[in-house]
Design a protein around this motif. Structure first.
Motif, PDB file in Angstrom:
ATOM      1  N   ILE A   1      45.181  38.601  -9.749  1.00 10.89           N
ATOM      2  CA  ILE A   1      44.290  39.568 -10.380  1.00 10.89           C
ATOM      3  C   ILE A   1      44.823  39.988 -11.755  1.00 10.89           C
ATOM      4  O   ILE A   1      44.062  40.357 -12.653  1.00 10.89           O
ATOM      5  N   GLN A   2      46.152  39.871 -11.938  1.00  9.58           N
ATOM      6  CA  GLN A   2      46.736  40.189 -13.241  1.00  9.58           C
ATOM      7  C   GLN A   2      46.329  39.153 -14.283  1.00  9.58           C
ATOM      8  O   GLN A   2      45.982  39.496 -15.418  1.00  9.58           O
ATOM      9  N   THR A   3      46.353  37.870 -13.919  1.00  5.68           N
ATOM     10  CA  THR A   3      45.936  36.832 -14.861  1.00  5.68           C
ATOM     11  C   THR A   3      44.438  36.955 -15.153  1.00  5.68           C
ATOM     12  O   THR A   3      43.996  36.761 -16.288  1.00  5.68           O
ATOM     13  N   MET A   4      43.672  37.303 -14.123  1.00  8.20           N
ATOM     14  CA  MET A   4      42.236  37.512 -14.330  1.00  8.20           C
ATOM     15  C   MET A   4      41.981  38.711 -15.242  1.00  8.20           C
ATOM     16  O   MET A   4      41.105  38.691 -16.105  1.00  8.20           O
TER      17      MET A   4
ATOM     18  N   VAL B   1      46.401  52.738 -18.260  1.00  2.00           N
ATOM     19  CA  VAL B   1      47.821  52.828 -18.582  1.00  2.00           C
ATOM     20  C   VAL B   1      48.276  54.265 -18.810  1.00  2.00           C
ATOM     21  O   VAL B   1      49.336  54.675 -18.330  1.00  2.00           O
ATOM     22  N   TRP B   2      47.456  55.065 -19.510  1.00  3.77           N
ATOM     23  CA  TRP B   2      47.906  56.402 -19.896  1.00  3.77           C
ATOM     24  C   TRP B   2      47.608  57.474 -18.846  1.00  3.77           C
ATOM     25  O   TRP B   2      48.296  58.501 -18.801  1.00  3.77           O
ATOM     26  N   PHE B   3      46.603  57.254 -18.014  1.00  6.59           N
ATOM     27  CA  PHE B   3      46.238  58.275 -17.028  1.00  6.59           C
ATOM     28  C   PHE B   3      46.557  57.875 -15.592  1.00  6.59           C
ATOM     29  O   PHE B   3      46.420  58.684 -14.683  1.00  6.59           O
ATOM     30  N   VAL B   4      46.956  56.631 -15.392  1.00 11.72           N
ATOM     31  CA  VAL B   4      47.293  56.184 -14.030  1.00 11.72           C
ATOM     32  C   VAL B   4      48.713  55.626 -13.978  1.00 11.72           C
ATOM     33  O   VAL B   4      49.598  56.192 -13.339  1.00 11.72           O
TER      34      VAL B   4
ATOM     35  N   ARG C   1      53.272  48.886 -13.111  1.00 11.98           N
ATOM     36  CA  ARG C   1      52.488  47.660 -13.306  1.00 11.98           C
ATOM     37  C   ARG C   1      51.094  47.728 -12.693  1.00 11.98           C
ATOM     38  O   ARG C   1      50.301  46.796 -12.850  1.00 11.98           O
ATOM     39  N   VAL C   2      50.780  48.834 -11.995  1.00 12.69           N
ATOM     40  CA  VAL C   2      49.528  48.894 -11.243  1.00 12.69           C
ATOM     41  C   VAL C   2      48.300  48.908 -12.153  1.00 12.69           C
ATOM     42  O   VAL C   2      47.179  48.652 -11.704  1.00 12.69           O
ATOM     43  N   GLU C   3      48.504  49.193 -13.441  1.00 12.21           N
ATOM     44  CA  GLU C   3      47.375  49.182 -14.377  1.00 12.21           C
ATOM     45  C   GLU C   3      46.685  47.824 -14.404  1.00 12.21           C
ATOM     46  O   GLU C   3      45.463  47.739 -14.593  1.00 12.21           O
ATOM     47  N   PHE C   4      47.454  46.743 -14.229  1.00 16.38           N
ATOM     48  CA  PHE C   4      46.880  45.409 -14.375  1.00 16.38           C
ATOM     49  C   PHE C   4      45.864  45.073 -13.277  1.00 16.38           C
ATOM     50  O   PHE C   4      44.743  44.653 -13.591  1.00 16.38           O
TER      51      PHE C   4
ATOM     52  N   ILE D   1      38.211  46.669 -12.697  1.00 10.22           N
ATOM     53  CA  ILE D   1      37.231  47.372 -13.533  1.00 10.22           C
ATOM     54  C   ILE D   1      36.552  46.401 -14.492  1.00 10.22           C
ATOM     55  O   ILE D   1      35.329  46.431 -14.660  1.00 10.22           O
ATOM     56  N   CYS D   2      37.329  45.530 -15.114  1.00 12.96           N
ATOM     57  CA  CYS D   2      36.754  44.570 -16.058  1.00 12.96           C
ATOM     58  C   CYS D   2      35.866  43.552 -15.356  1.00 12.96           C
ATOM     59  O   CYS D   2      34.834  43.126 -15.902  1.00 12.96           O
ATOM     60  N   LEU D   3      36.243  43.160 -14.138  1.00 16.88           N
ATOM     61  CA  LEU D   3      35.407  42.233 -13.377  1.00 16.88           C
ATOM     62  C   LEU D   3      34.072  42.881 -13.032  1.00 16.88           C
ATOM     63  O   LEU D   3      33.014  42.245 -13.146  1.00 16.88           O
TER      64      LEU D   3
END
Length: 453
Positions: A369-372, A398-401, A425-428, A434-436
């Motif tokens: 999911i990180q590469t995606m 990144v800034w709020f989570v 690293r959980v932002e990725f 979200i982007c998907l």
């Protein structure tokens, strides 16, 4: 869901764009590795001084990436429609912004190098070593910024070999002159850390002359010349602010977040810092492919949208998502096989070894999911012009989570280094989901108008 799996021209164009970018990223990684290796013999103080000095340069590189990527969003669509004048105006705006930002960074680095070093450390010896290094590196910002923006602009029209050749020769020049000035060869005084800066200056001067020189004197796609630097267009300036500035802000915030992540890791403990460095080197190699694939997808999809073929752009997006997930899955068993030999290369304690293993396990679960996430955010959605949404997704995750949870788990709750790493690293994976979801809605396609009035 439809794909472009049987479209040979799609894969040909993708690999033509992707492979040079991958090679350039590998060269960048190689330069950093060789610099550290050459400086390593002079002691920890110089190693730390170079590392902290390069933190400021890394932030600058993220801003350059944002400047170039923002220009690609517009120029790739204009190239798809073969609208040459809007392409030149976009290039002129991007280059003027580049000059302004690089001038600011140059002034800060040259006039206040000690203050920059004090942002990262209070050690007087490290500051003393790093100050002249930082001042010299600061003189390369304008050259590096213009070369970077020219590279991205050329990439948007499929011209990738020029910047690759420039990077290869610059790498060789950097290696040679580092050797000469760091160790004092051919009668030259041994300059040690300052010598590394001198080698970098020479390499950046060549890369600027080669890449930027090609863009303004030889390239016939943009046909951009020095006289076009003053081109203006109120309509396109508004478009630049709308589509490109969010990319610049997003990548700048990303650079700042990485610096803050280093601060958190450094304050949690030496074991986490060492393990994070080891895991980070492995992840950086994987990210080389992600950068190449996302860069290629942004250009290909931008060109296709510019041509007006939205259904094909969506099929291409589907294909890139599938490939990115498969790549993430394929890398997992390779990393698992290489884990013990790789960790064995480092002289670390059993505690650090255990932490490193736990962090790698987290990486295994996140990889697909990180590469995606990388390809959707830095590639597909960016190429589609959905930059405002990406600014929201990047900054929120990144800034709020990620950063708050990482800081709390490591500095307040004391949940341990592996949990702290997971939160950092959980932002990725969150951003990937979200982007998907955004991609599935189809709202990411934004056709950019070429109005110049």
């Amino acid at each position: 869901m439809h794909f472009e799996l049987r479209n040979k021209s799609f894969f040909t164009k993708t690999f033509k764009l992707m492979l040079p970018v991958i090679l350039q990223q590998l060269i960048t990684v190689g330069i950093n590795f060789l610099d550290n290796l050459m400086i390593g013999g002079f002691g920890e103080t110089q190693i730390a001084a170079a590392a902290f000095g390069n933190q400021f340069y890394s932030l600058f590189q993220f801003i350059c990436m944002g400047l170039g990527s923002g220009a690609v969003v517009m120029s790739s669509q204009f190239w798809g429609r073969k609208e040459l004048e809007p392409m030149r105006v976009t290039a002129a705006i991007a280059l003027r912004v580049t000059v302004a930002i690089c001038a600011a960074f140059t002034l800060i680095a040259v006039l206040f190098p000690s203050a920059i070093m004090r942002c990262f450390t209070n050690d007087a010896a490290i500051i003393a070593e790093g100050t002249p290094y930082m001042r010299l590196i600061g003189t390369t910002f304008l050259l590096a910024g213009l070369s970077s923006t020219a590279t991205y602009l050329l990439r948007s029209v499929g011209t990738v070999n020029i910047s690759l050749i420039g990077s290869i020769v610059a790498f060789l020049l950097n290696l040679f002159f580092n050797w000469v000035f760091i160790f004092g060869k051919f009668g030259v005084p041994r300059l040690e850390l300052v010598g590394a800066a001198v080698g970098t200056i020479i390499a950046r001067m060549f890369e600027f002359c080669f890449v930027f020189g090609y863009f303004v004197f030889k390239d016939d796609k943009f046909a951009f010349r020095l006289k076009h630097f003053i081109l203006s267009g109120a309509g396109l300036l508004k478009q630049y602010v709308k589509f490109s500035v969010p990319v610049l802000v997003s990548d700048t915030l990303l650079g700042l977040s990485l610096s803050l992540t280093s601060v958190i890791v450094g304050h949690v403990g030496e074991n986490l810092a060492a393990a994070s460095s080891i895991v980070g080197s492995a992840v950086q190699l994987i990210s080389v492919v992600n950068v190449g694939m996302s860069g290629a997808s942004a250009v290909v999809i931008g060109n296709t949208i510019g041509e007006g073929d939205i259904p094909r752009a969506k099929r291409e997006g589907n294909t890139y998502i599938l490939i990115s997930i498969l790549f993430g899955l394929l890398v997992i068993p390779v990393l698992m096989l290489l884990e013990n030999p790789y960790i064995g290369m480092y002289n670390i304690t059993d505690t650090t070894r255990e932490i490193t293993h736990g962090m790698l396990v987290c990486t295994y679960f996140m990889l697909p999911i990180q590469t995606m996430a990388y390809v959707t955010s830095k590639g597909i959605l960016r190429g589609g012009g959905d930059t405002k949404f990406l600014l929201f997704a990047d900054s929120t995750m990144v800034w709020f989570v990620s950063l708050p949870l990482g800081a709390l788990s490591g500095l307040v709750w004391n949940l341990g280094p592996v949990i702290t790493y997971f939160f950092l690293r959980v932002e990725f994976p969150l951003k990937g989901l979200i982007c998907l979801a955004r991609y599935i809605t189809g709202k990411w396609v934004k056709e950019i108008s070429a109005k110049t009035e």
